[in-house]
Motif scaffolding. Structure first.
Motif, short mmCIF file in Angstrom:
data_model
loop_
_atom_site.label_atom_id
_atom_site.label_comp_id
_atom_site.label_asym_id
_atom_site.label_seq_id
_atom_site.Cartn_x
_atom_site.Cartn_y
_atom_site.Cartn_z
N MET A 1 1.04 -1.13 -0.40
CA MET A 1 -0.09 -0.11 -0.11
C MET A 1 0.96 1.67 0.40
SD MET A 1 -3.30 -0.93 2.66
CE MET A 1 -3.64 -2.18 2.00
N THR A 2 1.27 1.69 -0.77
CA THR A 2 2.92 2.43 -1.26
C THR A 2 1.66 3.89 -1.63
OG1 THR A 2 2.84 1.09 -3.26
CG2 THR A 2 4.85 1.08 -0.90
N PRO A 3 2.82 5.04 -2.29
CA PRO A 3 1.61 6.19 -2.13
C PRO A 3 1.36 5.90 -3.44
CG PRO A 3 3.37 6.56 -1.14
CD PRO A 3 3.65 5.50 -1.43
N GLU A 4 1.95 5.36 -4.47
CA GLU A 4 1.17 5.17 -5.75
C GLU A 4 0.39 4.30 -6.32
OE1 GLU A 4 4.17 1.62 -6.12
OE2 GLU A 4 3.91 4.52 -4.82
N VAL A 5 -0.28 3.41 -4.98
CA VAL A 5 -1.42 3.04 -5.60
C VAL A 5 -2.68 3.94 -4.54
CG1 VAL A 5 -2.76 0.53 -4.78
CG2 VAL A 5 -0.84 0.59 -4.07
N LYS A 6 -3.42 3.56 -5.82
CA LYS A 6 -4.51 4.71 -5.58
C LYS A 6 -6.61 3.72 -4.99
CE LYS A 6 -2.60 7.93 -6.93
NZ LYS A 6 -1.97 9.13 -5.59
N LEU A 7 -5.94 2.41 -5.97
CA LEU A 7 -7.52 1.62 -5.29
C LEU A 7 -7.63 -0.07 -5.25
CD1 LEU A 7 -10.06 1.53 -7.60
CD2 LEU A 7 -9.17 -0.40 -7.45
N LEU A 8 -7.53 0.20 -4.37
CA LEU A 8 -7.77 -1.50 -4.27
C LEU A 8 -8.89 -2.70 -4.12
CD1 LEU A 8 -6.58 -4.42 -1.57
CD2 LEU A 8 -7.65 -2.67 0.33
N ALA A 9 -8.42 -3.27 -4.51
CA ALA A 9 -9.87 -4.35 -4.96
C ALA A 9 -9.70 -6.33 -4.77
CB ALA A 9 -9.59 -4.57 -6.95
N ILE A 10 -9.89 -5.81 -3.52
CA ILE A 10 -10.13 -7.35 -2.63
C ILE A 10 -11.56 -7.80 -2.79
CG2 ILE A 10 -11.02 -5.71 -0.88
CD1 ILE A 10 -8.42 -7.99 0.77
N ALA A 11 -11.24 -9.56 -2.63
CA ALA A 11 -12.47 -10.49 -2.29
C ALA A 11 -13.05 -10.49 -0.82
CB ALA A 11 -12.52 -11.76 -2.82
N ILE B 1 -6.52 5.39 0.17
CA ILE B 1 -6.31 4.53 -0.70
C ILE B 1 -7.56 3.68 -1.29
CG2 ILE B 1 -5.71 1.48 -1.94
CD1 ILE B 1 -3.69 2.54 -0.93
N VAL B 2 -8.50 4.10 -2.18
CA VAL B 2 -10.48 4.11 -2.21
C VAL B 2 -10.18 1.96 -2.18
CG1 VAL B 2 -12.17 3.78 -3.81
CG2 VAL B 2 -10.86 5.77 -3.22
N SER B 3 -10.65 1.70 -1.50
CA SER B 3 -11.33 0.02 -2.19
C SER B 3 -12.41 -0.52 -2.13
CB SER B 3 -11.40 -0.30 0.22
OG SER B 3 -12.34 0.59 0.81
N VAL B 4 -12.71 -1.53 -2.95
CA VAL B 4 -13.67 -2.20 -3.93
C VAL B 4 -13.60 -3.53 -2.86
CG1 VAL B 4 -14.46 -2.81 -5.70
CG2 VAL B 4 -12.78 -1.07 -6.01
N VAL B 5 -14.45 -3.75 -2.34
CA VAL B 5 -15.32 -5.21 -1.99
C VAL B 5 -16.09 -5.80 -2.87
CG1 VAL B 5 -15.20 -6.70 0.33
CG2 VAL B 5 -14.78 -4.03 -0.11
N ASP B 6 -15.16 -6.93 -3.59
CA ASP B 6 -16.50 -8.41 -4.28
C ASP B 6 -16.75 -9.23 -3.15
OD1 ASP B 6 -17.12 -10.12 -5.02
OD2 ASP B 6 -15.38 -10.97 -6.08
N GLY B 7 -18.05 -8.90 -2.64
CA GLY B 7 -19.40 -9.16 -1.46
C GLY B 7 -19.67 -10.66 -2.08
N ALA C 1 -19.40 -1.05 8.15
CA ALA C 1 -19.15 -0.94 9.32
C ALA C 1 -17.41 -1.72 8.72
CB ALA C 1 -19.67 -2.20 10.14
N ILE C 2 -17.64 -2.39 7.66
CA ILE C 2 -16.67 -2.46 6.98
C ILE C 2 -15.60 -1.66 6.49
CG2 ILE C 2 -15.87 -3.80 4.39
CD1 ILE C 2 -18.31 -5.52 4.74
N GLY C 3 -16.72 -0.19 6.14
CA GLY C 3 -15.43 0.58 6.09
C GLY C 3 -14.85 1.06 4.12
N CYS C 4 -15.46 -0.31 3.79
CA CYS C 4 -14.97 0.86 2.14
C CYS C 4 -15.51 0.67 1.41
CB CYS C 4 -15.16 -1.35 1.91
SG CYS C 4 -16.90 -1.47 1.36
N ASP C 5 -15.24 1.99 0.71
CA ASP C 5 -16.02 2.74 -0.90
C ASP C 5 -16.50 2.43 -1.96
OD1 ASP C 5 -14.09 5.45 -0.22
OD2 ASP C 5 -12.48 3.83 -0.04
N PHE C 6 -16.96 1.20 -1.84
CA PHE C 6 -18.03 0.54 -2.59
C PHE C 6 -17.35 -1.16 -2.90
CE2 PHE C 6 -15.64 3.30 -5.37
CZ PHE C 6 -16.44 3.95 -5.98
N TYR C 7 -18.91 -1.74 -2.70
CA TYR C 7 -18.86 -2.81 -2.12
C TYR C 7 -20.02 -4.06 -3.04
CZ TYR C 7 -19.44 -7.35 0.86
OH TYR C 7 -19.31 -8.76 1.52
N ALA C 8 -19.87 -5.00 -3.57
CA ALA C 8 -20.42 -5.41 -4.91
C ALA C 8 -21.45 -6.57 -4.23
CB ALA C 8 -19.23 -5.31 -5.76
N ILE C 9 -22.50 -7.26 -5.00
CA ILE C 9 -22.79 -7.86 -4.57
C ILE C 9 -23.67 -9.25 -5.46
CG2 ILE C 9 -23.47 -8.23 -2.46
CD1 ILE C 9 -26.58 -7.57 -2.98
#
Length: 411
Positions: free
Chosen positions: A166-176, A200-206, A219-227
């Motif tokens: 998670m270095t400064p150039e990372v703008k987005l995290l996408a995680i299951a 870092i903006v976070s996208v969670v694959d739910g 409570a998860i605190g993400c920016d995006f959550y997909a189902i």
């Protein structure tokens, strides 16, 4: 929720709610162990979808007549039910065809206008292709790079390595939230908290989380959550993207057409408010009516009950499969959903799955839309048995007995 309270539920009666589970396959009682691929539908979902077409069929938000009003009320009612199920506000919930569409919406409406050469997108080794390919396409068009967080031997994320990436150039995290292959449940709240600290903006694959556990997205605190709706007992072609309000307001529409506009002139268009500006065209109205019924069904059961029931089934299946000589289980994280990917030494996964089908057992074989993960394990394919609350201990025993029979035929 304790196990005693969960056992108070009559799970045999619950199972009877699912018509398809009564059928036979190849002359044998069906044992359906492919719920990570798609969940079965209770009668209430089937009936709700059928009733819409029989009694209420009309388009939404386009007519003031009775049927149009009923269709709109049912469609927006499903949005409200789903929002409550996820712990969010309906105005922040974009209804769409599923997680694949939702992630692509973020990729093209949020990431593509914002990322540049020198930026990076961080993903993990365990991601589904739907949470890899859109980011590759964005990277190709923007000059951004992809960084990959690796796993530990048990199939859990190497959190120290993830944080180091998670270095400064990372703008987005996408995680299951939950791996569709390993069943690993990632500590997404802690991960998203760390990402947020670093901007870092976070996208969670739910997609694999919503069917199996109670969710509280704030409570998860993400920016995006997909189902995805069809994995949680709902119809296919349904799903949703939740996003923070500031993102929805700043993002341009992904598709253009009807419903997503307030006014169209030849010299310009005024777009509708979010979430409707992302919902161009006629939606899958009957599907979302069915998804609303699925949410009602799961809510009545209680997702804590569902999680406990599936944990018990997973423990039993894991114990019994360990008795099969030459069987290897992929993914043994301490926090795991009811998914077991496995290989039997000397037998190809497709052969196993084909012969198990002759015994009435439905498992998935292949790479499970996770090629980089299986490459990391050094295997071409696995079988995957994915359980749901409507499965039984007896089914698991019959599955293992069938697997032993098939193994004798192949080896």
């Amino acid at each position: 929720m304790n196990a005693e309270a969960t056992r108070a539920i009559d799970w045999a009666r619950v199972r009877n709610d699912f018509p398809l589970l009564t059928r036979e396959v190849n002359g044998k009682p069906l044992i359906y162990l492919d719920s990570a691929n798609t969940g079965q539908k209770p009668a209430s979902v089937i009936e709700a979808t059928d009733d819409f077409y029989r009694r209420h069929n009309a388009n939404v938000s386009r007519a003031v007549h009775t049927l149009g009003s009923e269709a709109t009320e049912a469609y927006e009612g499903a949005r409200k039910k789903l929002a409550a199920f996820l712990g969010v506000h309906g105005d922040d919930l974009v209804l769409c065809s599923g997680t694949t569409f939702a992630i692509n919406l973020v990729a093209y409406s949020w990431a593509l206008p914002r990322l540049n050469a020198g930026d990076a997108i961080l993903i993990t080794r365990m991601e589904h292709h739907a949470n890899i390919v859109p980011w590759q396409l964005v990277a190709q068009r923007t000059g951004a790079t992809i960084k990959v967080a690796e796993l530990l031997a048990d199939g859990s994320l190497d959190l120290d390595a993830l944080h180091a990436l998670m270095t400064p150039e990372v703008k987005l995290l996408a995680i299951a939230h939950v791996s569709n292959v390993l069943g690993t449940v990632n500590p997404v709240a802690a991960i998203c908290r760390e990402a947020r600290k670093r901007g870092i903006v976070s996208v969670v694959d739910g997609s694999q989380a919503a069917p199996h556990m109670a969710l509280d997205i704030p409570a998860i605190g993400c920016d995006f959550y997909a189902i995805t709706g069809h994995k949680m007992c709902g119809p296919t072609g349904t799903g949703a993207l939740w996003a923070r309000r500031e993102h929805l307001q700043a993002m341009p529409p992904f598709l253009g057409g009807g419903e997503m506009i307030k006014e169209v002139r030849f010299d310009g268009t005024v777009f509708n408010d979010a979430p409707h500006k992302f919902e161009a065209g006629t939606p899958n109205i009957a599907g979302f009516v069915g998804l609303g019924a699925a949410v009602d069904y799961l809510s009545t059961l209680g997702m804590d009950h569902v999680a406990t029931r599936e944990s018990e089934l997973l423990a039993h299946a894991t114990e019994e499969l360990r008795k099969v000589d030459g069987l290897r289980i992929f993914g043994e994280a301490s926090d795991k959903a009811a998914v077991i990917s496995f290989q039997v030494e000397g037998a190809h996964a497709h052969d196993l799955a084909t012969l198990l089908d002759l015994e009435g057992v439905a498992v998935r074989s292949g790479q499970h839309c996770a090629h980089p993960l299986l490459q990391w394990f050094g295997v071409a394919a696995t079988c995957r048995a994915s359980l749901a609350f409507y499965n039984t201990h007896d089914e698991i025993d019959a599955f293992v007995a069938a697997l032993l029979k098939v193994r004798r035929l192949l080896l």
